[in-house]
Design an enzyme around this catalytic site. Structure first.
Site, mmCIF file in Angstrom:
data_model
loop_
_atom_site.group_PDB
_atom_site.id
_atom_site.type_symbol
_atom_site.label_atom_id
_atom_site.label_comp_id
_atom_site.label_asym_id
_atom_site.label_seq_id
_atom_site.Cartn_x
_atom_site.Cartn_y
_atom_site.Cartn_z
ATOM 1 N N LYS A 107 0.843 -1.203 0.000
ATOM 2 C CA LYS A 107 0.000 0.000 0.000
ATOM 3 C C LYS A 107 0.873 1.245 0.000
ATOM 4 O O LYS A 107 1.875 1.310 0.723
ATOM 5 C CB LYS A 107 -0.898 -0.019 1.234
ATOM 6 C CG LYS A 107 -1.636 1.276 1.541
ATOM 7 C CD LYS A 107 -1.464 1.682 3.010
ATOM 8 C CE LYS A 107 -0.024 1.965 3.348
ATOM 9 N NZ LYS A 107 0.196 2.577 4.676
ATOM 10 N N ASP A 121 -4.659 -0.142 8.488
ATOM 11 C CA ASP A 121 -4.488 -0.313 7.045
ATOM 12 C C ASP A 121 -5.096 -1.603 6.506
ATOM 13 O O ASP A 121 -5.147 -1.794 5.290
ATOM 14 C CB ASP A 121 -2.995 -0.296 6.680
ATOM 15 C CG ASP A 121 -2.392 1.097 6.738
ATOM 16 O OD1 ASP A 121 -3.148 2.068 6.575
ATOM 17 O OD2 ASP A 121 -1.172 1.201 6.947
#
Length: 291
Positions: free
Chosen positions: A14, A141
């Site tokens: 990410k 996340d």
């Protein structure tokens, strides 16, 4: 429940293209808004049924030594059993390619890949509310990594805008100076006031910065060196810190520009970790493969 067989799961890294901290909540967590994209860099998880009654995990790869014993994959499996009983014992092998404590969500991506697999095994959508709540309990996340496509994440990470399916692949150079930066330390060094009453108004404005950059640079001055180097490269469209760091990214308009910058970085800083790749959206059938 469907037969497991042996599957290979990909867990893409990410990237926080922009991250704004809106303030500190009464519970101590921070309210944020972030534009997230995903790279072609990924960890690789091989999963099959275990012969015994307990889950087993082995780990290999470049960043094995940086891992702690509290692996998010095993926590994801344990949590999923709480909402879908009857899951058999699993044998998992993790190949780590994403740097650890680097602002790339490597552990979160691993946990999300396992939840995505278990949801499919149970005939469920991984974005269902109880699975997303489980994901959020594992880390801020993890929810956005369940469906690795560019989107905006809000709040403490669980609130996600619809994915940007028109996101065009973009050349990127990822650089890490080799310094782990714990997320908790960066947030601890952040001087954030309380969340404003009108959160929607506070969210307005371009996501063209990372509010964690300054505290991360105070904790690890090496990040400043990376950002200075990247911002002086020819052809750079933007260069910022990803998440809490220490990985930084530089975006380029062309692959040729990225590759030229990569060669310069390799020559000038052979001790830095580099990945020259692409930011892209991932489709579900690319993430779960036969062994």
């Amino acid at each position: 429940m469907a037969d497991i067989g042996t599957r290979v799961l990909l867990a893409p890294a990410k990237i926080n293209l922009g991250l704004r901290i809106l303030g500190r909540r009464p519970d101590g967590y921070h309210e944020l808004v972030s534009l997230v994209a995903f790279a072609d860099l990924h960890d690789r998880i091989t999963v099959s049924a275990a012969t015994g009654e307990e889950d087993g995990l082995t780990v290999a790869g470049t960043f094995v030594r940086a891992l702690d014993s509290d692996n998010l994959i095993l926590r994801a499996i344990s949590g999923f059993r709480g909402i879908e009983p009857g899951l058999p014992a699993l044998r998992i092998h993790l190949e780590k390619s994403i740097p650890v404590a680097a602002g790339l969500g490597g552990g979160s991506a691993d946990a999300a890949a396992m939840l995505r697999f278990l949801a499919g095994l149970s005939g469920r959508d991984p974005m269902e509310n109880d699975i997303r709540r489980l994901a959020a309990s594992l880390g801020a996340d993890v929810p956005v990594c369940l469906d690795p496509r560019s989107r905006i994440m809000r709040g403490t990470g669980i609130d996600l805008d619809a994915p940007a399916d028109d996101f065009a692949p973009q050349p990127v150079l990822l650089v890490n100076p080799g310094v782990p930066v714990p997320t908790g330390a960066v947030f601890g060094a952040l001087d954030a006031g309380p969340v404003p009453a009108d959160t929607a108004k506070a969210e307005t404005g371009p996501l063209d910065r990372n509010d964690l950059e300054a505290p991360a640079c105070r904790i690890a001055p090496e990040i400043t060196d990376v950002l200075t180097f990247l911002r002086e490269l020819p052809g750079v469209a933007a260069a910022r810190l990803s998440g809490s760091g220490a990985t930084c990214f530089a975006l380029f308009e062309t692959e040729a520009g990225r590759d030229q910058a990569t060669r310069r970085a390799e020559a000038a800083h052979p001790d830095w970790w580099l990945h020259a790749g692409m930011l892209r959206n991932w489709a579900a059938d690319e993430l779960d493969l036969p062994a």
